[in-house]
Design a protein around this motif. Sequence first.
Motif, PDB file in Angstrom:
ATOM      1  N   GLY A 125       0.809  -1.208   0.000  1.00 12.97           N
ATOM      2  CA  GLY A 125       0.000   0.000   0.000  1.00 12.97           C
ATOM      3  C   GLY A 125       0.844   1.260   0.000  1.00 12.97           C
ATOM      4  O   GLY A 125       2.048   1.224   0.254  1.00 12.97           O
ATOM      5  N   SER A 144       0.136   5.919   0.286  1.00 16.03           N
ATOM      6  CA  SER A 144      -0.819   7.011   0.430  1.00 16.03           C
ATOM      7  C   SER A 144      -0.341   8.201  -0.377  1.00 16.03           C
ATOM      8  O   SER A 144       0.838   8.295  -0.730  1.00 16.03           O
ATOM      9  N   GLN A 155      -3.774   4.176  -6.457  1.00 18.85           N
ATOM     10  CA  GLN A 155      -3.860   3.913  -5.023  1.00 18.85           C
ATOM     11  C   GLN A 155      -4.985   2.913  -4.739  1.00 18.85           C
ATOM     12  O   GLN A 155      -4.818   1.969  -3.958  1.00 18.85           O
ATOM     13  N   VAL A 186      -4.046  -0.723  -5.607  1.00 20.95           N
ATOM     14  CA  VAL A 186      -3.162  -1.388  -4.637  1.00 20.95           C
ATOM     15  C   VAL A 186      -3.880  -1.645  -3.315  1.00 20.95           C
ATOM     16  O   VAL A 186      -3.812  -2.744  -2.762  1.00 20.95           O
ATOM     17  N   LEU A 187      -4.577  -0.636  -2.808  1.00 20.70           N
ATOM     18  CA  LEU A 187      -5.181  -0.752  -1.486  1.00 20.70           C
ATOM     19  C   LEU A 187      -6.402  -1.660  -1.459  1.00 20.70           C
ATOM     20  O   LEU A 187      -6.637  -2.360  -0.471  1.00 20.70           O
ATOM     21  N   SER A 202      -5.405  -3.399   6.979  1.00 15.28           N
ATOM     22  CA  SER A 202      -6.278  -2.240   6.818  1.00 15.28           C
ATOM     23  C   SER A 202      -5.696  -1.092   7.636  1.00 15.28           C
ATOM     24  O   SER A 202      -4.484  -0.875   7.598  1.00 15.28           O
ATOM     25  N   TYR A 261      -8.138   7.235   0.723  1.00 18.03           N
ATOM     26  CA  TYR A 261      -7.364   6.257   1.492  1.00 18.03           C
ATOM     27  C   TYR A 261      -8.250   5.621   2.558  1.00 18.03           C
ATOM     28  O   TYR A 261      -8.319   4.399   2.700  1.00 18.03           O
ATOM     29  N   SER A 295     -10.830   3.329   0.965  1.00 13.27           N
ATOM     30  CA  SER A 295     -10.259   2.056   0.530  1.00 13.27           C
ATOM     31  C   SER A 295     -10.012   1.132   1.717  1.00 13.27           C
ATOM     32  O   SER A 295     -10.266  -0.076   1.648  1.00 13.27           O
ATOM     33  N   LYS A 296      -9.518   1.694   2.810  1.00 12.78           N
ATOM     34  CA  LYS A 296      -9.270   0.875   3.988  1.00 12.78           C
ATOM     35  C   LYS A 296     -10.581   0.394   4.615  1.00 12.78           C
ATOM     36  O   LYS A 296     -10.648  -0.729   5.155  1.00 12.78           O
ATOM     37  N   ARG A 307       2.307   2.213   8.009  1.00 10.36           N
ATOM     38  CA  ARG A 307       2.359   0.801   7.687  1.00 10.36           C
ATOM     39  C   ARG A 307       3.743   0.297   7.962  1.00 10.36           C
ATOM     40  O   ARG A 307       4.574   0.167   7.269  1.00 10.36           O
TER      41      ARG A 307
END
Length: 261
Positions: A88, A90, A106, A109-110, A137, A148, A151-152, A261
């Motif tokens: 991931g 950002s 983004q 990938v996420l 997550s 972001y 997506s999480k 992360r």
Amino acid sequence: MTTSLVTGATAGIGREFALQLAARGDDLVLVARDLARLEALAAELRAAHGVDVEVLPADLTDRRALGAVAERVASTERPVDLVVNNAGFSLKGSFLEHDITQEEAQFDVLARAVLVLSHAAGRAMRERGRGAIVNVSSVASFIASGAYSASKSYVTVLSEGLASELAGSGVTVTALCPGFTHTEFHQRADVDMSRLPEFVWLDAPRLVRDALADVAKGKVVSVPSPLYKAAVAALRVIPRPLVRATSRSAHRPSSVAGTGR
């Protein structure tokens, strides 16, 4: 012998997963974009722990490359027992400031990569009657802070739904939701996080140890540290208008939506 596959394995939380999984004797499949860093990490882990390490360079924004990783996850001849979807990044600034191609990359990938690899892993593991999926997550999945965060949120809810679908199959799914973590994540996003007090930061080795313990227990949502457990518990009951109001600062141009992360 257990085989674990880790995406985003050359840095941050992904690297820490690779280190700890190798230390416990797992063979590894390491996925990341940078082949040189993959090979360096693989050599380090082979020398330190005597495990078999396969490197699989892949840019997860590329659907063909992602498909190759999914094929490896689904292999019946070389089964993967644990999949850690960690890759991931950002973007600095707010959603509307970015070119849409940046936001799409983004999201790929996420969220999309987690969707594809969870699907491949879930099917293969259910057929064998064993396995575990860890989707990294974020505490950001419980707030309202741009793409972001969205997506999480997708990753957390997807993980919860898949865990319910696989209940009783011998396969577990865990959404790991860390807060700010000491890694190179924010440096790579070119974001200055120096104003944050030290007590909000998590230690990556402790984070991963606790996460693996939660996976062993079959926990569906793993939130590290008492601080973030309390924050998530509060966010689950606070009215959403208040959550949105307290999340507005994350939309400022100088901020980043990611935690760490």
